[in-house]
Design an enzyme around this catalytic site. Structure first.
Site, PDB file in Angstrom:
ATOM      1  N   GLU A  91       0.827  -1.203   0.000  1.00 45.11           N
ATOM      2  CA  GLU A  91       0.000   0.000   0.000  1.00 45.11           C
ATOM      3  C   GLU A  91       0.869   1.264   0.000  1.00 45.11           C
ATOM      4  OE1 GLU A  91      -3.484  -1.995   2.815  1.00 45.11           O
ATOM      5  OE2 GLU A  91      -2.212  -0.391   3.596  1.00 45.11           O
ATOM      6  N   CYS A 104       2.911   8.460   2.068  1.00 51.63           N
ATOM      7  CA  CYS A 104       3.169   7.447   3.082  1.00 51.63           C
ATOM      8  C   CYS A 104       3.601   6.166   2.376  1.00 51.63           C
ATOM      9  CB  CYS A 104       1.920   7.196   3.931  1.00 51.63           C
ATOM     10  SG  CYS A 104       2.157   5.969   5.235  1.00 51.63           S
ATOM     11  N   CYS A 111       4.184  -7.526   8.178  1.00 50.04           N
ATOM     12  CA  CYS A 111       4.925  -7.031   9.334  1.00 50.04           C
ATOM     13  C   CYS A 111       4.923  -8.096  10.410  1.00 50.04           C
ATOM     14  CB  CYS A 111       4.272  -5.742   9.857  1.00 50.04           C
ATOM     15  SG  CYS A 111       5.125  -4.970  11.248  1.00 50.04           S
ATOM     16  N   CYS A 115       1.649  -5.624  16.531  1.00 50.41           N
ATOM     17  CA  CYS A 115       0.801  -4.722  17.315  1.00 50.41           C
ATOM     18  C   CYS A 115      -0.642  -5.213  17.247  1.00 50.41           C
ATOM     19  CB  CYS A 115       0.895  -3.299  16.787  1.00 50.41           C
ATOM     20  SG  CYS A 115       2.564  -2.608  16.901  1.00 50.41           S
ATOM     21  N   CYS A 118      -3.383  -3.338  14.952  1.00 51.43           N
ATOM     22  CA  CYS A 118      -2.987  -2.920  13.607  1.00 51.43           C
ATOM     23  C   CYS A 118      -3.286  -3.996  12.580  1.00 51.43           C
ATOM     24  CB  CYS A 118      -1.487  -2.599  13.598  1.00 51.43           C
ATOM     25  SG  CYS A 118      -0.865  -2.031  12.007  1.00 51.43           S
ATOM     26  N   CYS A 335      -2.776   1.997   7.545  1.00 47.91           N
ATOM     27  CA  CYS A 335      -1.892   1.005   6.938  1.00 47.91           C
ATOM     28  C   CYS A 335      -2.376  -0.416   7.212  1.00 47.91           C
ATOM     29  CB  CYS A 335      -0.455   1.198   7.424  1.00 47.91           C
ATOM     30  SG  CYS A 335      -0.225   1.154   9.198  1.00 47.91           S
TER      31      CYS A 335
END
Length: 348
Positions: A91, A104, A111, A115, A118, A335
């Site tokens: 993205e 961004c 990832c 978290c 997220c 994100c």
């Protein structure tokens, strides 16, 4: 697979030109074609000989960013889901501000930081991006802005992934972005955000740049932060704070603390009081972020009244604090959200 041409700095392109028996300035011409004229083909580099253009074509490739999805918000935010050469997707977001256009960018496919609020971590980490794959996101955005006679004025490295887990590629990307003979983005107009990869906070402090540093903190203490951010078990709260104090002392630059407010979890007055105590006397700014709803995470956002109360407590304690302006909320611009939807269809 051939290496990406965007993976190379000006100096590396000059060295490559010399290795081909050409004068070093040919490397500068290539760099100019890439970042000033922004061509998409080696054949378009018309002040180079046909032989040199053929060598470029034989030895390098342009990054492939295939537009899978494009969403436009009422506030001017545009979010892209780009397909890469290996069918993974990333993205990139263009955000319009009154001071210009901010991009961004993403540094990893997925990832592993984990978290709990997220969307980026859903599915885990697939791979790192190369410097050129990060560069290509900005170049692509600039080509879009070229049609409006506008330019990229700032960059935030806050997309999917942990930049400091892909440190060398991120730093090379930054060196290409700030070069005065390329896109020439001002260093103070670039912010890199980390979840607290302590060794690389120290490395970044020693880089001698003017690039801004932001830290995803999201809690005022070790126990709560470990619940929200598993990375805190690798790099405990106190170690992160010590590294940030080193950064401030070494650079004289302010750190931005990003704090996502989650209803009933980390948004109570006692949390604000504790955070103010931790940040007392630090050269810092706190950016409060109403958490985005992610169906898989089940968290709810803090009420407006509680957000303002949290802000007031910090401000009354002398902490510089603002509430992040929301952008692209109507298009799932946070994100990981768009990629998560894409993955539900069985894509990568």
């Amino acid at each position: 697979m051939k290496p990406f041409i965007y993976d190379y700095t000006l100096e590396e392109l000059q060295e490559w030109a010399v290795q081909q028996g050409e004068p070093a300035f040919r490397g500068g011409q290539i760099f100019d074609w890439l970042y000033v004229k922004r061509v998409s083909s080696f054949e378009d580099m018309t002040n180079l000989s046909k032989t040199l253009r053929q060598k470029l074509n034989d030895q390098f490739a342009f990054v492939t960013l295939n537009e899978i999805t494009k969403l436009e918000s009422k506030d001017g935010t545009v979010k892209f889901l780009f397909g890469l050469h290996d069918d993974h997707a990333i993205e990139t977001v263009i955000m319009k501000h009154n001071y210009g256009n901010s991009i961004c960018v993403t540094t990893q496919v997925g990832c592993k930081v984990g978290c709990t609020f997220c969307a980026s971590t859903l599915g885990g980490l697939k791979r790192n991006l190369t410097p050129g794959e990060i560069v290509a996101q900005v170049v692509q955005a600039q080509k879009i802005l070229d049609t409006r006679d506008e330019r990229v004025s700032s960059i935030v490295i806050m997309g999917t992934g942990e930049p400091f887990e892909n440190y060398d590629a991120t730093m090379k990307f930054l060196r290409i972005m700030i070069h005065e003979k390329g896109l020439n983005i001002g260093q103070r107009h670039i912010t890199v955000s980390t979840s607290g990869i302590v060794p690389n906070i120290y490395r970044f402090a020693d880089e001698n740049t003017q690039i801004n540093l932001a830290i995803s903190i999201h809690a005022p203490n070790d126990a709560l932060r470990s619940k929200l951010m598993p990375v805190n078990r690798r790099f405990p709260f106190d170690d992160v704070m010590e590294a940030l104090r080193y950064y401030i002392a070494k650079t004289g630059r302010r750190v931005t603390f990003e704090y996502a407010l989650i209803g009933g979890v980390n948004d109570q007055p006692e949390h604000a009081e504790e955070l103010a105590g931790v940040l007392k006397d630090m050269l810092c700014h706190v950016n409060l972020i109403p958490v985005n709803y992610v169906p898989e995470r089940k968290y709810v956002r803090t009420s407006r009244n509680d957000i303002f109360q949290f802000q007031r407590i910090l401000a009354d304690k002398g902490i510089n604090v603002t509430i992040r302006r929301e952008q692209g909320h109507d298009i799932a611009a946070a994100c990981g959200q768009l990629r998560a939807k894409h993955m539900e269809s069985g894509a990568r």
